[in-house]
Each structure stands twice: as structure tokens, then as C-alpha cells.
Design a protein around this motif. Structure first.
Motif, mmCIF file in Angstrom:
data_model
loop_
_atom_site.group_PDB
_atom_site.id
_atom_site.type_symbol
_atom_site.label_atom_id
_atom_site.label_comp_id
_atom_site.label_asym_id
_atom_site.label_seq_id
_atom_site.Cartn_x
_atom_site.Cartn_y
_atom_site.Cartn_z
ATOM 1 N N GLY A 185 31.702 38.339 39.387
ATOM 2 C CA GLY A 185 31.974 39.395 38.490
ATOM 3 C C GLY A 185 33.132 40.086 38.613
ATOM 4 N N MET B 45 40.962 44.147 42.244
ATOM 5 C CA MET B 45 40.280 45.086 41.485
ATOM 6 C C MET B 45 40.965 45.801 40.508
ATOM 7 S SD MET B 45 38.658 48.457 43.253
ATOM 8 C CE MET B 45 38.131 47.767 44.602
ATOM 9 N N ASN C 10 33.026 50.453 40.593
ATOM 10 C CA ASN C 10 31.896 49.775 39.646
ATOM 11 C C ASN C 10 32.155 48.315 39.729
ATOM 12 O OD1 ASN C 10 30.996 52.614 38.411
ATOM 13 N ND2 ASN C 10 32.961 52.600 38.110
ATOM 14 N N THR C 11 30.827 47.868 39.903
ATOM 15 C CA THR C 11 30.955 46.313 39.973
ATOM 16 C C THR C 11 30.008 45.908 38.850
ATOM 17 O OG1 THR C 11 31.294 46.321 42.450
ATOM 18 C CG2 THR C 11 30.480 44.276 41.390
ATOM 19 N N TYR C 12 30.372 44.860 38.226
ATOM 20 C CA TYR C 12 29.655 44.118 37.128
ATOM 21 C C TYR C 12 29.393 42.631 37.528
ATOM 22 C CZ TYR C 12 30.598 48.400 34.632
ATOM 23 O OH TYR C 12 30.624 49.881 34.329
ATOM 24 N N ASP D 217 40.021 38.911 36.604
ATOM 25 C CA ASP D 217 39.949 39.457 37.887
ATOM 26 C C ASP D 217 39.970 38.359 39.014
ATOM 27 O OD1 ASP D 217 40.512 41.508 39.509
ATOM 28 O OD2 ASP D 217 38.197 41.830 39.795
ATOM 29 N N GLY E 294 37.346 36.886 40.170
ATOM 30 C CA GLY E 294 36.159 37.338 40.761
ATOM 31 C C GLY E 294 35.077 35.945 40.478
ATOM 32 N N THR F 184 35.247 43.958 39.738
ATOM 33 C CA THR F 184 35.048 45.240 40.217
ATOM 34 C C THR F 184 36.204 46.042 39.745
ATOM 35 O OG1 THR F 184 34.242 44.410 42.376
ATOM 36 C CG2 THR F 184 35.148 46.661 42.456
#
Length: 111
Positions: A82, A1, A51-53, A77, A79, A84
Motif C-alpha cells: 500500500g 511516505m 493515512n495508510t491505504y 511509493d 510500498g 502511506t
């Protein structure tokens, strides 16, 4: 994160191949656009939030190639779909997520 403000990973190339240099320049240009978009959106969010994108959503909002945006987000990140981002204190954000919303006088939830 990751934490706000977010910094998207950039790449460098020290060789003389113009095609490779152009590819790296394009990666860095799009990384800058993604970074600007995320930081501008997060600036409007409340403090102590998580917040997650999604990569495809970011690509749509910045008008760039989805595969390239996914590569940039993954490089930042790791991910798979996405990123976070926590804005503010992580512990307070987790506490805020786990506590029920307060009720206002008119019956609507408040943040």
C-alpha cells in the motif's frame, strides 16, 4: 511516505508498437483514477494526519484490476502492500498520533 496532494507515477512510451502503447495508456488511465480517488478521500481528512491505504482496498474502491493498482502504488511509493500519505505537517501529525485524544464534556473523544 508521500505528501498530500498525491501524484501517482505515470509511464511514457515513444515507440510505434500499438500494443505497448495501449498497455501504457491503460496504466496511466488507472493511475489517474487512483490519484483522483486518493486525493478526494484525503481532502475529507483532517490536517496533520498520516493515512495508510492498502492496494487491494484502493483497487476495490476504484473498480480496477488489483494487480495493476498494486503495480501503480508500488511505482509511486515502493510500498509492498500500500501507500502511506501525510496530510499537512509531518511533525504535527506524528505529535498528534502520539498524544492521547482529548476528552469532550460528554465523554467522547475529539480530534
Amino acid at each position: 511516505m508521500k505528501s498530500y496532494p498525491i501524484y501517482m507515477a505515470r509511464r511514457s512510451y515513444r515507440g510505434s508498437d500499438p500494443k505497448k502503447r495501449g498497455k501504457i495508456n491503460e496504466f496511466n488511465r488507472v493511475a489517474g483514477r487512483v490519484e483522483d480517488y486518493l486525493n478526494a478521500d484525503l481532502a475529507q481528512k483532517a490536517d496533520h494526519t498520516i493515512n495508510t491505504y492498502l492496494s487491494y482496498s484502493i483497487a476495490h474502491n476504484v473498480g480496477e484490476d488489483s494487480a495493476l493498482v498494486h503495480e501503480i502504488v508500488f511505482a509511486t511509493d515502493c510500498g509492498s502492500n500500500g501507500i502511506t500519505i501525510v496530510k499537512g505537517d509531518f511533525d504535527k501529525a506524528m505529535q498528534r498520533m502520539s498524544s492521547p485524544p482529548e476528552k469532550a464534556i460528554d465523554g467522547e473523544a475529539t480530534a
